[in-house]
Scaffold this motif. Structure first.
Motif, PDB file in Angstrom:
ATOM      1  N   ASP A 155       0.858  -1.187   0.000  1.00  0.00           N
ATOM      2  CA  ASP A 155       0.000   0.000   0.000  1.00  0.00           C
ATOM      3  C   ASP A 155       0.889   1.229   0.000  1.00  0.00           C
ATOM      4  O   ASP A 155       1.621   1.474   0.973  1.00  0.00           O
ATOM      5  N   TRP A 156       0.853   1.987  -1.092  1.00  0.00           N
ATOM      6  CA  TRP A 156       1.688   3.179  -1.198  1.00  0.00           C
ATOM      7  C   TRP A 156       0.969   4.368  -0.565  1.00  0.00           C
ATOM      8  O   TRP A 156      -0.260   4.438  -0.598  1.00  0.00           O
ATOM      9  N   PRO A 157       1.700   5.330   0.038  1.00  0.00           N
ATOM     10  CA  PRO A 157       1.038   6.517   0.600  1.00  0.00           C
ATOM     11  C   PRO A 157       0.160   7.208  -0.440  1.00  0.00           C
ATOM     12  O   PRO A 157       0.608   7.475  -1.569  1.00  0.00           O
ATOM     13  N   SER A 158      -1.072   7.472  -0.087  1.00  0.00           N
ATOM     14  CA  SER A 158      -2.068   7.905  -1.072  1.00  0.00           C
ATOM     15  C   SER A 158      -1.738   9.266  -1.689  1.00  0.00           C
ATOM     16  O   SER A 158      -1.960   9.469  -2.892  1.00  0.00           O
ATOM     17  N   ALA A 159      -1.209  10.205  -0.904  1.00  0.00           N
ATOM     18  CA  ALA A 159      -0.891  11.521  -1.462  1.00  0.00           C
ATOM     19  C   ALA A 159       0.197  11.405  -2.531  1.00  0.00           C
ATOM     20  O   ALA A 159       0.115  12.017  -3.600  1.00  0.00           O
ATOM     21  N   SER A 160       1.206  10.608  -2.254  1.00  0.00           N
ATOM     22  CA  SER A 160       2.268  10.380  -3.222  1.00  0.00           C
ATOM     23  C   SER A 160       1.730   9.671  -4.463  1.00  0.00           C
ATOM     24  O   SER A 160       2.106  10.001  -5.601  1.00  0.00           O
ATOM     25  N   ALA A 161       0.837   8.712  -4.266  1.00  0.00           N
ATOM     26  CA  ALA A 161       0.260   7.973  -5.393  1.00  0.00           C
ATOM     27  C   ALA A 161      -0.519   8.899  -6.320  1.00  0.00           C
ATOM     28  O   ALA A 161      -0.419   8.803  -7.548  1.00  0.00           O
ATOM     29  N   VAL A 162      -1.291   9.815  -5.736  1.00  0.00           N
ATOM     30  CA  VAL A 162      -2.076  10.747  -6.554  1.00  0.00           C
ATOM     31  C   VAL A 162      -1.164  11.651  -7.379  1.00  0.00           C
ATOM     32  O   VAL A 162      -1.399  11.877  -8.577  1.00  0.00           O
ATOM     33  N   LEU A 163      -0.115  12.177  -6.777  1.00  0.00           N
ATOM     34  CA  LEU A 163       0.768  13.081  -7.504  1.00  0.00           C
ATOM     35  C   LEU A 163       1.553  12.358  -8.598  1.00  0.00           C
ATOM     36  O   LEU A 163       1.810  12.918  -9.670  1.00  0.00           O
ATOM     37  N   THR A 164       1.928  11.106  -8.343  1.00  0.00           N
ATOM     38  CA  THR A 164       2.619  10.326  -9.372  1.00  0.00           C
ATOM     39  C   THR A 164       1.667  10.022 -10.528  1.00  0.00           C
ATOM     40  O   THR A 164       2.035  10.135 -11.705  1.00  0.00           O
ATOM     41  N   HIS A 165       0.461   9.628 -10.193  1.00  0.00           N
ATOM     42  CA  HIS A 165      -0.580   9.402 -11.203  1.00  0.00           C
ATOM     43  C   HIS A 165      -0.840  10.681 -11.993  1.00  0.00           C
ATOM     44  O   HIS A 165      -0.897  10.657 -13.238  1.00  0.00           O
ATOM     45  N   ALA A 197       1.130  13.212 -12.544  1.00  0.00           N
ATOM     46  CA  ALA A 197       2.260  13.513 -13.423  1.00  0.00           C
ATOM     47  C   ALA A 197       2.198  12.676 -14.691  1.00  0.00           C
ATOM     48  O   ALA A 197       2.477  13.169 -15.798  1.00  0.00           O
ATOM     49  N   GLN A 198       1.822  11.411 -14.556  1.00  0.00           N
ATOM     50  CA  GLN A 198       1.720  10.536 -15.717  1.00  0.00           C
ATOM     51  C   GLN A 198       0.568  10.970 -16.620  1.00  0.00           C
ATOM     52  O   GLN A 198       0.674  10.927 -17.859  1.00  0.00           O
ATOM     53  N   ILE A 199      -0.513  11.400 -16.005  1.00  0.00           N
ATOM     54  CA  ILE A 199      -1.685  11.850 -16.760  1.00  0.00           C
ATOM     55  C   ILE A 199      -1.357  13.097 -17.583  1.00  0.00           C
ATOM     56  O   ILE A 199      -1.626  13.164 -18.788  1.00  0.00           O
ATOM     57  N   VAL A 200      -0.761  14.094 -16.955  1.00  0.00           N
ATOM     58  CA  VAL A 200      -0.503  15.341 -17.676  1.00  0.00           C
ATOM     59  C   VAL A 200       0.583  15.154 -18.723  1.00  0.00           C
ATOM     60  O   VAL A 200       0.567  15.786 -19.791  1.00  0.00           O
ATOM     61  N   ALA A 201       1.544  14.256 -18.469  1.00  0.00           N
ATOM     62  CA  ALA A 201       2.576  13.966 -19.470  1.00  0.00           C
ATOM     63  C   ALA A 201       1.983  13.294 -20.699  1.00  0.00           C
ATOM     64  O   ALA A 201       2.595  13.314 -21.777  1.00  0.00           O
ATOM     65  N   ALA A 202       0.801  12.712 -20.573  1.00  0.00           N
ATOM     66  CA  ALA A 202       0.101  12.106 -21.696  1.00  0.00           C
ATOM     67  C   ALA A 202      -0.780  13.108 -22.432  1.00  0.00           C
ATOM     68  O   ALA A 202      -1.493  12.734 -23.370  1.00  0.00           O
ATOM     69  N   GLY A 203      -0.755  14.379 -22.012  1.00  0.00           N
ATOM     70  CA  GLY A 203      -1.551  15.411 -22.658  1.00  0.00           C
ATOM     71  C   GLY A 203      -2.960  15.534 -22.130  1.00  0.00           C
ATOM     72  O   GLY A 203      -3.789  16.257 -22.697  1.00  0.00           O
TER      73      GLY A 203
END
Length: 381
Positions: free
Chosen positions: A74-84, A86-92
């Motif tokens: 279980d990864w810390p949720s705040a970190s998971a959201v920000l990583t997600h 970053a991946q979303i915005v890098a996809a346009g």
């Protein structure tokens, strides 16, 4: 104080056409769209790259992969959201509907336990201005789960909820009309023994008969009372589509047959298919290929589903295939069409007065490479 910037020498893709042009951005909106390159000294020269509307993603469970990067972790949720994010915005993707599963059918799953933390982390990150894409919530209601309606009622009043889908993944119908495909998929996904799989299969069939119809009707009626767009899921037959249309659903997610997709399109439901289906050349479940629906002119929306970078890539491929989708029409499947289907008329295309959510992309053969992304005229990638 007014804030202005000029993007020029770009291959601008509007909802209708593409041309070499210039955009004036002011206070987060598109203030002007002109043909030709500007000679003003303060312009940002995009070097002939494509300038596209920011992508709108209606159905992705990408966040779950970051919440549980490995089994038992279980990864810390705040970190998971920000990583997600970053991946979303890098996809346009500048507007994303994070799909949260209500009613996990996985006998060993942790989706339900993670749900409160996921919602809290998304809301907190949005409120703090930490996310670069705009996040909304998409509640995916698994109708054959006994508690789906109760959990839906607990969550639907959250201010970020903007889309609801209703689905039934029980065997013998819809996505899994072939029971052997159901066994193959879930035994591999959940690592069940043959005996565990048989018990799981029979339980899902029984739960579907007991709960699905009642919970579908209650959830859809409640969504309509709140003005929330509703999507069907995995419609396979004309009867399924007629039921969905009768419920006033706006979107048909992942219809499994040409018959269902064509009927949905004709009855006014926007047909949504997976972008990975286009990139991979077919459905991983053995159902209708998205490209086949495009050839028949009944594909309206693409969703990255489980792979964010597939969204723009799939639209690019779609425009080069044997169909009637030119680049503006293909880009509309990942921008204008999903925005309108979700009730958003302030974004999704390059037009004066709309939000300056934009993507600069450079073509390398069939692969678009994102250079910059703006959300409301602020560069976020």
């Amino acid at each position: 104080m007014s804030s202005e910037q000029i993007l020029s020498n770009a291959r601008v893709v509007t909802a209708e056409r593409e041309f070499l042009g210039t955009l004036l951005l002011r206070d987060g909106l598109i203030a002007a769209v002109d043909e030709g390159a500007s000679r003003l000294p303060q312009v940002q020269d995009l070097g002939g790259d494509y300038l596209l509307p920011g992508l709108v993603e209606l159905h992705t469970d990408n966040l779950e992969k970051h919440m549980s990067p490995r089994p038992g972790v279980d990864w810390p949720s705040a970190s998971a959201v920000l990583t997600h994010d970053a991946q979303i915005v890098a996809a346009g993707i500048t507007t994303v509907f994070d799909a949260l599963s209500i009613g996990d059918i996985n006998p060993r799953g942790r989706r339900m336990q993670q749900l409160p933390a996921m919602i809290e982390a998304i809301a907190a990150s949005e409120a703090a201005g930490q996310t670069r894409a705009e996040h909304r919530l998409h509640l995916r209601c698994e109708l054959c789960h006994p508690d789906a309606l109760t959990i839906y009622r607990d969550l639907v009043e959250h201010p970020l909820v903007a889309l609801v889908s209703v689905m039934d993944h029980s065997p013998g119908q819809r996505q899994f009309a072939k029971v052997e495909k159901y066994r193959e998929y879930y035994m591999g996904k959940y690592h069940l023994s043959p005996a565990e799989m048989e018990d799981f299969l029979q339980e899902q069939i029984a739960n579907s008969r007991q709960y699905s119809d009642r919970q579908r009707r209650a959830i859809v009626e409640d969504c309509h009372s709140r003005g929330i767009s509703v999507a069907s899921h995995d419609d396979a037959t004309l009867a399924h589509v007629q039921e969905s249309a009768g419920f006033g659903m706006a979107i048909a997610e992942f219809p499994t047959t040409l018959e269902a997709a064509r009927a949905s399109h004709e009855l006014g439901l926007k047909v949504l298919m997976g972008a990975p289906n286009v990139v991979r050349g077919g459905s991983h479940s053995g159902n209708i290929a998205a490209a086949e629906l495009a050839r028949h002119g009944v594909l309206d929306i693409l969703s990255s589903d489980y792979y964010p970078a597939s969204l723009l890539h799939a639209a690019w491929l779609l425009a080069g295939q044997d169909n009637d989708y030119d680049l503006p029409a293909a880009i509309a499947t990942v921008s204008r069409a999903p925005a309108r289907a979700a009730g958003m008329d302030d974004r999704g295309e390059i037009r004066v007065g709309l939000r300056a959510d934009l993507v600069q992309a450079r073509a390398h053969g069939e692969q678009p490479v994102i250079q910059q992304v703006w959300r409301q005229a602020r560069r976020v990638f």
